[in-house]
Enzyme design. Structure first.
Site, short mmCIF file in Angstrom:
data_model
loop_
_atom_site.label_atom_id
_atom_site.label_comp_id
_atom_site.label_asym_id
_atom_site.label_seq_id
_atom_site.Cartn_x
_atom_site.Cartn_y
_atom_site.Cartn_z
N HIS A 1 0.84 -1.20 0.00
CA HIS A 1 0.00 0.00 0.00
C HIS A 1 0.87 1.25 0.00
O HIS A 1 2.06 1.19 0.28
CB HIS A 1 -0.85 0.07 1.27
N TYR A 2 0.25 2.41 -0.26
CA TYR A 2 0.84 3.69 0.14
C TYR A 2 -0.14 4.40 1.06
O TYR A 2 -1.35 4.13 1.04
CB TYR A 2 1.26 4.57 -1.03
N THR A 3 0.38 5.32 1.87
CA THR A 3 -0.43 5.92 2.93
C THR A 3 -1.22 7.15 2.48
O THR A 3 -2.25 7.46 3.06
CB THR A 3 0.45 6.33 4.11
N GLU B 1 2.31 -0.79 4.64
CA GLU B 1 2.03 0.59 4.20
C GLU B 1 3.36 1.32 4.02
O GLU B 1 4.21 1.33 4.91
CB GLU B 1 1.20 1.33 5.25
N HIS C 1 -2.57 -3.21 -3.39
CA HIS C 1 -3.97 -3.02 -3.01
C HIS C 1 -4.83 -2.89 -4.27
O HIS C 1 -5.97 -3.37 -4.31
CB HIS C 1 -4.08 -1.76 -2.14
N ASP D 1 -3.59 2.25 -5.04
CA ASP D 1 -2.26 2.15 -4.43
C ASP D 1 -1.70 0.73 -4.59
O ASP D 1 -2.47 -0.22 -4.68
CB ASP D 1 -2.32 2.55 -2.95
#
Length: 274
Positions: free
Chosen positions: A48-50, A117, A164, A174
């Site tokens: 993921h990225y935040t 993440e 994701h 993401d």
């Protein structure tokens, strides 16, 4: 001599019994027997990225709405010569990071995955228009060490290291097109097609030439995506095609059914799902 031997055997038995006992307050659990009919909860690794900075990410991910097993800072601090990542949830527990999801027949991947993440803002405004925040080299290096450890310990196959957007393409984008999938692959993490096999499957076609929608749907379904196989290039199918392209051809993720995407899908199936 016999009495001493008997005493030694009894002492060894007592030690073995003691070391296999776990005191749980109101009862003892004897762990000396191990069943063969068991496997790990962990079958997938999800990236993921935040979309927010490190401080906000840690605040949100330690709240009561969403959670994740690991957070990789965009500028990890170094201690004892090694990068530091945050572990927020024990690996043997479920974290709330995947939501409604599907991959290779599995649903609700929260129950069967480890989530990572990466602190990254995702889509950003740049002087030339809308763009994406890059992943710094120090972050990538830390992510490689973390991911390689996880896939090694749990024997996670390359096709089960996913984003994701791969497992929820109708609602997530993401970790984005700048995520270093190829770099991770070179470090032994995740899947990537062989260039020569892609070229062979292109068979002289122009990369952007139209291809059969149903055939591409069927290949992505086999690889793991949740996609219809009705031959219709509607918005849902476009989002799946776009997620696949963002992962394996990030230079163009418009969601078109083109010859290069078809060749990449065929090359991946040849390599990992023959």
């Amino acid at each position: 001599m016999l009495s001493r031997l008997t005493a030694l055997i009894c002492a060894c038995a007592l030690t073995a019994c003691t070391t296999t006992m776990i005191d749980r307050g109101t009862y003892l659990a004897d762990t000396q027997y191990h069943a063969k009919g068991a496997d790990s909860r962990v079958r997938f690794l999800v990236m993921h990225y935040t979309e927010i900075d490190e401080a906000k990410s840690l605040s949100v991910l330690t709240g009561d709405q969403v959670s994740v097993h690991y957070v990789v800072p965009d500028a990890p601090r170094i201690e004892r010569g090694e990068p530091v990542v945050y572990q927020l949830v024990p690996e043997d527990q479920r974290a709330w990071h995947a939501g409604l999801s599907y991959w290779q027949g599995a649903t609700e991947l929260n129950a069967s995955s480890i989530g990572i993440e990466n602190v990254n803002l995702g889509p950003i405004d740049t002087p030339s228009g809308r763009g994406w925040q890059p992943y710094p080299r120090a972050q990538i290096d830390a992510l490689i060490e973390l991911s390689r450890d996880i896939v090694t310990r749990y024997r996670i196959p390359p096709t089960r290291v996913v984003g994701h957007s791969d497992i929820a393409p109708q609602r997530k984008i993401d970790p984005g097109p700048l995520f270093p999938w190829h770099t991770l692959y070179q470090a032994g993490i995740g899947a990537w097609p062989d260039d020569a096999t892609v070229a062979a499957h292109l068979a002289g076609r122009a990369p952007k030439a139209p291809t059969d929608v149903r055939a591409l749907q069927e290949k992505l379904k086999r690889y793991g995506y949740d996609v219809a196989t009705d031959g219709v290039l509607d918005e849902k199918t476009r989002r799946v095609f776009g997620a696949f392209q963002m992962h394996f051809r990030p230079s163009d993720y418009a969601g078109d059914a083109d010859a290069e995407s078809d060749a990449i899908a065929s090359a991946l199936i040849d390599k990992y799902l023959p």
